[in-house]
Design a protein around this motif. Structure first.
Motif, mmCIF file in Angstrom:
data_model
loop_
_atom_site.group_PDB
_atom_site.id
_atom_site.type_symbol
_atom_site.label_atom_id
_atom_site.label_comp_id
_atom_site.label_asym_id
_atom_site.label_seq_id
_atom_site.Cartn_x
_atom_site.Cartn_y
_atom_site.Cartn_z
ATOM 1 N N ASP A 186 0.817 -1.208 0.000
ATOM 2 C CA ASP A 186 0.000 0.000 0.000
ATOM 3 C C ASP A 186 0.856 1.266 0.000
ATOM 4 N N HIS A 187 2.175 1.153 0.077
ATOM 5 C CA HIS A 187 3.048 2.318 0.106
ATOM 6 C C HIS A 187 3.289 2.837 -1.307
ATOM 7 N N PHE A 188 3.215 4.143 -1.482
ATOM 8 C CA PHE A 188 3.405 4.721 -2.816
ATOM 9 C C PHE A 188 3.649 6.217 -2.680
ATOM 10 N N ASP A 189 4.686 6.708 -3.339
ATOM 11 C CA ASP A 189 4.999 8.139 -3.341
ATOM 12 C C ASP A 189 4.236 8.794 -4.486
ATOM 13 N N ALA A 190 2.962 9.065 -4.242
ATOM 14 C CA ALA A 190 2.099 9.597 -5.304
ATOM 15 C C ALA A 190 2.616 10.923 -5.840
ATOM 16 N N ILE A 216 0.651 12.474 -8.937
ATOM 17 C CA ILE A 216 -0.696 11.956 -8.709
ATOM 18 C C ILE A 216 -1.187 12.459 -7.359
ATOM 19 N N SER A 217 -2.399 12.964 -7.299
ATOM 20 C CA SER A 217 -2.943 13.484 -6.052
ATOM 21 C C SER A 217 -3.248 12.335 -5.096
ATOM 22 N N PRO A 218 -3.247 12.582 -3.799
ATOM 23 C CA PRO A 218 -3.591 11.520 -2.840
ATOM 24 C C PRO A 218 -4.969 10.920 -3.096
ATOM 25 N N ARG A 219 -5.924 11.744 -3.485
ATOM 26 C CA ARG A 219 -7.278 11.243 -3.735
ATOM 27 C C ARG A 219 -7.287 10.272 -4.918
ATOM 28 N N GLU A 220 -6.593 10.645 -5.997
ATOM 29 C CA GLU A 220 -6.541 9.745 -7.143
ATOM 30 C C GLU A 220 -5.749 8.488 -6.815
ATOM 31 N N ALA A 221 -4.638 8.646 -6.097
ATOM 32 C CA ALA A 221 -3.794 7.492 -5.773
ATOM 33 C C ALA A 221 -4.572 6.414 -5.028
ATOM 34 N N ALA A 222 -5.500 6.833 -4.159
ATOM 35 C CA ALA A 222 -6.295 5.870 -3.396
ATOM 36 C C ALA A 222 -7.175 5.023 -4.306
ATOM 37 N N ALA A 223 -7.513 5.542 -5.481
ATOM 38 C CA ALA A 223 -8.373 4.819 -6.417
ATOM 39 C C ALA A 223 -7.582 4.028 -7.448
ATOM 40 N N VAL A 224 -6.256 4.138 -7.432
ATOM 41 C CA VAL A 224 -5.415 3.501 -8.442
ATOM 42 C C VAL A 224 -4.938 2.139 -7.948
#
Length: 539
Positions: A73-77, A82-90
């Motif tokens: 679940d770790h990712f440097d969006a 990539i915005s945090p909101r979009e990253a959560a959906a990716v």
């Protein structure tokens, strides 16, 4: 050796590698795991199945074992815009492939910004969408404007092309378990046709939902022992693995002309289908034999040239004997005068990565050629009577050792077969002496010379962490000249806002300077570092 590899103009060089595999956060760690004969299989993490009302220890999951990554679940969006909101959906598979693509380009000495707008292709094998399954458990309220692009498998390759600004073909390949090796075949064909100048190719799989594991269990594919016993009498199914790997490919002649470091050469490959076998998921020995022979023909090799084959090797009672018979007919028996053909399966180390299994096996062979050693295939004690190793002139590699005939060019094959009958075989070799003579080299200045080692990152904390990683790299690999490290950092890395430069004339000076930069990783200590900060040691 057969006629010096017919069709050298069509040969493809592997110039960059990256991976994230069980207990192996990169190629160096993966090689160490293989070289030391380590088993990366563990119990299923207690929190892996999320909100599913399912016991991970249930026998339905093959005793609850697998090869797992930490921190999926770790990712440097922000690094990828990539915005945090979009990253959560990716899908995390998209996120992981972005990271692997960047790391592979860096390993190849390619600055990602310099390939923007160029015809670099992206070919990724993928066939699972566990994250979409998890997302849908929360109902329509969980759907956002980013769900469509975040959850589609086809976007895995497209996301990389978009993020890096690449204009070549961008294809997510799904041929079941052979997906990532078929992606390699397609990438090589695209390079030969001139559709792209270079290519990122790989595969990715993350096991995030219980449903996917239950499907395989009820299909009867999983080993109740939680291990792959490839070609062994105990073979009773496979254990699942996860992760991904990405390679950078380039036409060999261009790679040599550009002075690229070449790990190995893809000489030829082939794909076919089982056709009317005994069942949709029952392999065909004739089709497997044919795809191997066709790959040899395209590579310009003969059976006697092949020293090792990385098996599909899932450890199933039906698949293993069929694969052994096909490989024996195509390679083993025709080379009987040259001794038995060595074989093995990376699935015994890290589990079956399914759609990413082929790229994991190929990476194992790339590293085996690069280090001139063949790693052991684990969990082999006594051959299954149905496999008939002696009759097929095959020998399981049970110890890490040198290649059987190191005086000849190292040549290997890699097989990957999809459960629906899509087969692929790839022939790989080292660069020959004649080819290596075509490359260019950089002459180093004579005598003691100070070198400047630049670092940069998007955040202050990342700058300090990079200094720590680089210091560990220099310490753990003293055989690499410091001038080469400095040259790579100066010419083959992106430049970001937070920077530091270490200048020194010897390794001790560099280590001391990197320690100083690492000590500034506290954001407060790097608050004002947004231009070059020079640390001078040992000049």
């Amino acid at each position: 050796m057969s006629e010096a590899f017919r069709g050298q103009d069509s040969a493809v060089a592997v110039i960059g590698v990256s991976c994230r595999l069980p207990r192996a956060a990169g190629p160096a760690a993966f090689w160490a795991l293989l070289r030391d004969g380590l088993d990366a299989i563990s119990s299923t993490p207690a929190d892996r199945w999320g909100v599913a009302a399912f016991d991970p220890g249930s026998p339905a999951l093959g005793a609850g074992h697998g090869g797992f990554l930490d921190g999926v679940d770790h990712f440097d969006a922000g690094f990828f815009g990539i915005s945090p909101r979009e990253a959560a959906a990716v899908d995390p598979q998209q996120r992981l492939t972005l990271e692997l693509g960047w790391e592979a380009l860096e390993d190849a000495g390619v600055v990602p910004e310099r390939v923007r707008g160029t015809s670099v292709g992206v070919f990724i094998g993928a066939n699972k969408d566990d994250y979409a399954t998890l997302s849908r458990r929360y109902g329509v309220e969980a759907i956002t404007e980013h769900s469509t692009t975040g959850l589609q498998r086809g976007m895995i390759a497209n996301r990389v092309s978009y993020a890096f600004g690449l204009t070549g073909p961008s294809i997510t390949v799904d041929t079941a378990q052979s997906s990532s090796l078929v992606a390699v075949h397609l990438a090589c064909e695209s390079l030969r046709r001139g559709e792209c100048a270079s290519a990122l190719v790989g595969g990715v799989l993350l096991n995030l939902s219980a449903e996917a594991a239950v499907e395989l269990s009820r299909f009867g594919a999983l080993s109740p022992d939680g291990r792959c016993f490839t070609f062994d009498e105990r073979a009773n199914g496979f254990v699942r693995g996860e992760g991904g790997a990405v390679l950078v490919l380039k036409p060999l002649r261009q790679a040599l002309a550009d002075g690229d470091h070449v790990y190995c050469v893809i000489r030829g490959s082939a794909v076919n289908h089982d056709g009317p076998s005994e069942g949709l998921t029952v392999p065909s020995a004739c089709a497997q034999e044919e795809v191997i022979r066709f790959a040899h023909e395209r590579a310009g090799v003969q059976a006697a040239d092949i020293q090792y084959v990385e098996l599909h090797g899932t450890g199933t009672r039906v698949g293993d004997p069929i694969e052994a018979a096909a490989l024996g007919a195509a390679v083993g028996r025709p080379r009987r005068a040259h001794g038995p053909l060595r074989v093995g399966s990376v699935k015994t180390n890290i589990g079956h990565l399914e759609c990413a299994a082929g790229i994991a096996g190929l990476l194992k062979v790339i590293l085996a050629i690069h280090h001139r050693q063949i790693p052991a295939s684990l969990n082999f004690r006594q051959a299954s009577p149905e496999v008939r190793l002696e009759e097929q002139n095959l020998q399981v590699q049970t110890q890490t050792a040198g290649w059987p005939d190191p005086g000849r060019p190292l040549v290997a094959g890699v097989s990957s077969f999809g459960m629906g009958g899509a087969n692929c075989h790839v022939v790989v070799s080292e660069v020959t002496d004649g080819e290596a003579g075509q490359s260019t080299t950089l002459d180093a200045p004579a005598g003691p010379t100070p070198w400047a080692l630049p670092l940069s990152a998007k955040t202050a904390r990342a700058l300090g962490e990079q200094a720590m990683r680089l210091r560990a790299f220099v310490t753990e690999q003293p055989e690499i000249p410091i001038r080469d490290v400095a040259w790579t950092m100066a010419t083959a890395r992106s430049v970001f806002a937070h920077r530091a430069v270490v200048v020194a004339g010897d390794v001790d000076g560099f280590l001391a300077g990197l320690q100083d930069v690492a000590g500034l990783q506290d954001p407060a200590g790097l608050r004002d570092v947004d231009v070059s900060s020079v640390v001078v040691r040992g000049v």
